[in-house]
Scaffold this motif. Sequence first.
Motif, PDB file in Angstrom:
ATOM      1  N   SER A 158      36.337 -53.467  22.828  1.00 36.22           N
ATOM      2  CA  SER A 158      35.151 -52.833  23.412  1.00 36.22           C
ATOM      3  C   SER A 158      33.968 -52.906  22.448  1.00 36.22           C
ATOM      4  O   SER A 158      32.826 -53.130  22.868  1.00 36.22           O
ATOM      5  CB  SER A 158      35.449 -51.382  23.788  1.00 36.22           C
ATOM      6  N   GLU A 159      34.234 -52.725  21.160  1.00 34.10           N
ATOM      7  CA  GLU A 159      33.154 -52.832  20.159  1.00 34.10           C
ATOM      8  C   GLU A 159      32.542 -54.225  20.177  1.00 34.10           C
ATOM      9  O   GLU A 159      31.310 -54.387  20.159  1.00 34.10           O
ATOM     10  CB  GLU A 159      33.707 -52.548  18.763  1.00 34.10           C
ATOM     11  N   ARG A 160      33.401 -55.242  20.202  1.00 30.80           N
ATOM     12  CA  ARG A 160      32.916 -56.621  20.174  1.00 30.80           C
ATOM     13  C   ARG A 160      32.167 -56.959  21.467  1.00 30.80           C
ATOM     14  O   ARG A 160      31.170 -57.684  21.450  1.00 30.80           O
ATOM     15  CB  ARG A 160      34.076 -57.579  19.939  1.00 30.80           C
ATOM     16  N   SER A 161      32.653 -56.442  22.575  1.00 32.26           N
ATOM     17  CA  SER A 161      31.988 -56.683  23.852  1.00 32.26           C
ATOM     18  C   SER A 161      30.594 -56.058  23.868  1.00 32.26           C
ATOM     19  O   SER A 161      29.617 -56.691  24.305  1.00 32.26           O
ATOM     20  CB  SER A 161      32.836 -56.115  24.994  1.00 32.26           C
ATOM     21  N   VAL A 162      30.494 -54.824  23.403  1.00 31.50           N
ATOM     22  CA  VAL A 162      29.196 -54.148  23.355  1.00 31.50           C
ATOM     23  C   VAL A 162      28.233 -54.900  22.445  1.00 31.50           C
ATOM     24  O   VAL A 162      27.060 -55.129  22.787  1.00 31.50           O
ATOM     25  CB  VAL A 162      29.381 -52.685  22.894  1.00 31.50           C
ATOM     26  N   ALA A 163      28.722 -55.311  21.277  1.00 30.77           N
ATOM     27  CA  ALA A 163      27.865 -56.041  20.333  1.00 30.77           C
ATOM     28  C   ALA A 163      27.426 -57.389  20.904  1.00 30.77           C
ATOM     29  O   ALA A 163      26.269 -57.808  20.736  1.00 30.77           O
ATOM     30  CB  ALA A 163      28.603 -56.246  19.013  1.00 30.77           C
ATOM     31  N   ARG A 164      28.327 -58.075  21.597  1.00 30.20           N
ATOM     32  CA  ARG A 164      27.989 -59.384  22.155  1.00 30.20           C
ATOM     33  C   ARG A 164      26.959 -59.252  23.276  1.00 30.20           C
ATOM     34  O   ARG A 164      26.035 -60.085  23.383  1.00 30.20           O
ATOM     35  CB  ARG A 164      29.250 -60.075  22.665  1.00 30.20           C
ATOM     36  N   HIS A 165      27.091 -58.245  24.118  1.00 26.96           N
ATOM     37  CA  HIS A 165      26.074 -58.011  25.135  1.00 26.96           C
ATOM     38  C   HIS A 165      24.701 -57.780  24.497  1.00 26.96           C
ATOM     39  O   HIS A 165      23.684 -58.289  24.982  1.00 26.96           O
ATOM     40  CB  HIS A 165      26.452 -56.801  26.006  1.00 26.96           C
ATOM     41  N   ALA A 166      24.688 -57.017  23.405  1.00 26.17           N
ATOM     42  CA  ALA A 166      23.415 -56.759  22.718  1.00 26.17           C
ATOM     43  C   ALA A 166      22.828 -58.048  22.161  1.00 26.17           C
ATOM     44  O   ALA A 166      21.608 -58.274  22.234  1.00 26.17           O
ATOM     45  CB  ALA A 166      23.636 -55.744  21.601  1.00 26.17           C
ATOM     46  N   GLU A 167      23.693 -58.906  21.600  1.00 28.39           N
ATOM     47  CA  GLU A 167      23.199 -60.168  21.035  1.00 28.39           C
ATOM     48  C   GLU A 167      22.661 -61.091  22.127  1.00 28.39           C
ATOM     49  O   GLU A 167      21.634 -61.764  21.949  1.00 28.39           O
ATOM     50  CB  GLU A 167      24.337 -60.859  20.282  1.00 28.39           C
ATOM     51  N   LEU A 168      23.330 -61.143  23.262  1.00 29.40           N
ATOM     52  CA  LEU A 168      22.922 -62.048  24.335  1.00 29.40           C
ATOM     53  C   LEU A 168      21.674 -61.573  25.073  1.00 29.40           C
ATOM     54  O   LEU A 168      20.820 -62.383  25.456  1.00 29.40           O
ATOM     55  CB  LEU A 168      24.064 -62.214  25.341  1.00 29.40           C
ATOM     56  N   PHE A 169      21.569 -60.247  25.259  1.00 27.33           N
ATOM     57  CA  PHE A 169      20.522 -59.738  26.136  1.00 27.33           C
ATOM     58  C   PHE A 169      19.513 -58.838  25.428  1.00 27.33           C
ATOM     59  O   PHE A 169      18.578 -58.343  26.052  1.00 27.33           O
ATOM     60  CB  PHE A 169      21.153 -58.978  27.304  1.00 27.33           C
ATOM     61  N   GLY A 170      19.702 -58.621  24.134  1.00 28.28           N
ATOM     62  CA  GLY A 170      18.720 -57.852  23.382  1.00 28.28           C
ATOM     63  C   GLY A 170      18.809 -56.353  23.548  1.00 28.28           C
ATOM     64  O   GLY A 170      17.861 -55.634  23.248  1.00 28.28           O
ATOM     65  N   GLY A 171      19.948 -55.826  24.011  1.00 31.84           N
ATOM     66  CA  GLY A 171      20.079 -54.387  24.183  1.00 31.84           C
ATOM     67  C   GLY A 171      20.239 -53.655  22.866  1.00 31.84           C
ATOM     68  O   GLY A 171      20.721 -54.210  21.873  1.00 31.84           O
ATOM     69  N   ASP A 172      19.825 -52.397  22.854  1.00 29.26           N
ATOM     70  CA  ASP A 172      19.943 -51.549  21.672  1.00 29.26           C
ATOM     71  C   ASP A 172      21.270 -50.796  21.787  1.00 29.26           C
ATOM     72  O   ASP A 172      21.306 -49.625  22.132  1.00 29.26           O
ATOM     73  CB  ASP A 172      18.759 -50.586  21.618  1.00 29.26           C
ATOM     74  N   PHE A 173      22.363 -51.515  21.537  1.00 29.70           N
ATOM     75  CA  PHE A 173      23.706 -50.991  21.765  1.00 29.70           C
ATOM     76  C   PHE A 173      24.451 -50.870  20.429  1.00 29.70           C
ATOM     77  O   PHE A 173      24.324 -51.737  19.561  1.00 29.70           O
ATOM     78  CB  PHE A 173      24.514 -51.918  22.675  1.00 29.70           C
ATOM     79  N   LEU A 174      25.269 -49.821  20.304  1.00 27.68           N
ATOM     80  CA  LEU A 174      26.073 -49.656  19.093  1.00 27.68           C
ATOM     81  C   LEU A 174      27.376 -48.953  19.431  1.00 27.68           C
ATOM     82  O   LEU A 174      27.537 -48.394  20.519  1.00 27.68           O
ATOM     83  CB  LEU A 174      25.286 -48.895  18.029  1.00 27.68           C
TER      84      LEU A 174
END
Length: 324
Positions: A155-171
């Motif tokens: 789940s951590e890696r998925s959240v981080a990858r979404h942020a990298e792909l789409f520019g979200g401020d996710f942690l």
Amino acid sequence: MKIVIFGGTGFVGLNLAEALLARGHDVTLYDRSPLPPAAQRSLLDFRERFRIVQGDITDAAGIDTLIAEGWDAIVLGAAITAGDDLERASPARVLEINVMAQIPILQAAIRHGVRRVVNLSSASAYGAAGQRHQVLDEETACDPVSFYAISKFTSERSVARHAELFGGDFLSVRLSAVFGPWERAGALRDTPSLQFQILAAFARGEPAIMPGPGLKDWTYAVDAAEAVAVLIEAERPRHRLYNISSGAAWSALQWGEAFAALHPGLHCRLAVPGESTVIKLHGGDRAPLSVARMADEFGWRARFGCAESAAAMNAWWVQHKEGI
């Protein structure tokens, strides 16, 4: 801020809701389970800034409609907290809820411009690395073993990858051995903390007989909630992953003794050889989590150690004993 907590009527979700409401935010809890009656009464003073939405975490269309209302922050807290028995019974369900159900939420957050997403992960993501290190920091290589640990790390890696792909401020945050107010066991959580089990024994009028000391960096839920609130409010966090822990190891046995000392007639002790106990240890001892990143960046440190959390939990327990 307008904040929605998925899995919000659960143990950590309720503590976080209380912390955020006390800080002046508007909070919505999304969960399949209703709010416990005691929590309903406790949150009555905040009813103008607080609501419950009942729904399933796999209802992508309903969740998209909710997120389209516009939010400053989303907390991903819905999870199956599985021990060995639950993993044997339904490993696919653990991965479905803890990983796959998050993806439509993340994509809806991106579509609708949510500023901050915080994923509640677990110290279990360190897995077997916890037995190979003296202290676990966010750069320690993880070695997750159980399906639950694998799901949290993923789940951590998925959240981080979404942020990298789409520019979200996710942690993501890794919560360590949380216990405290509003904890309860259930079909989606078969690993209650030792402190919960100790209090359950006391509520039955029995001594709390421990199968072992239960040494961990136990973290009082109020501290964990305040740390997550700090991250929700932070203008620009420097990292995508933060440990949240008391930062020091002490035993659940020590905690039970401290709690029992506040009530004449209560006793907490180790089982003698051959003595059975209904209290169960979940997982072995592991190294404590470093909280240097939270301390250095935000000045946050846990306020409740062993004795302090026992006293605070005692005050809460006196008011909410029927909920144990």
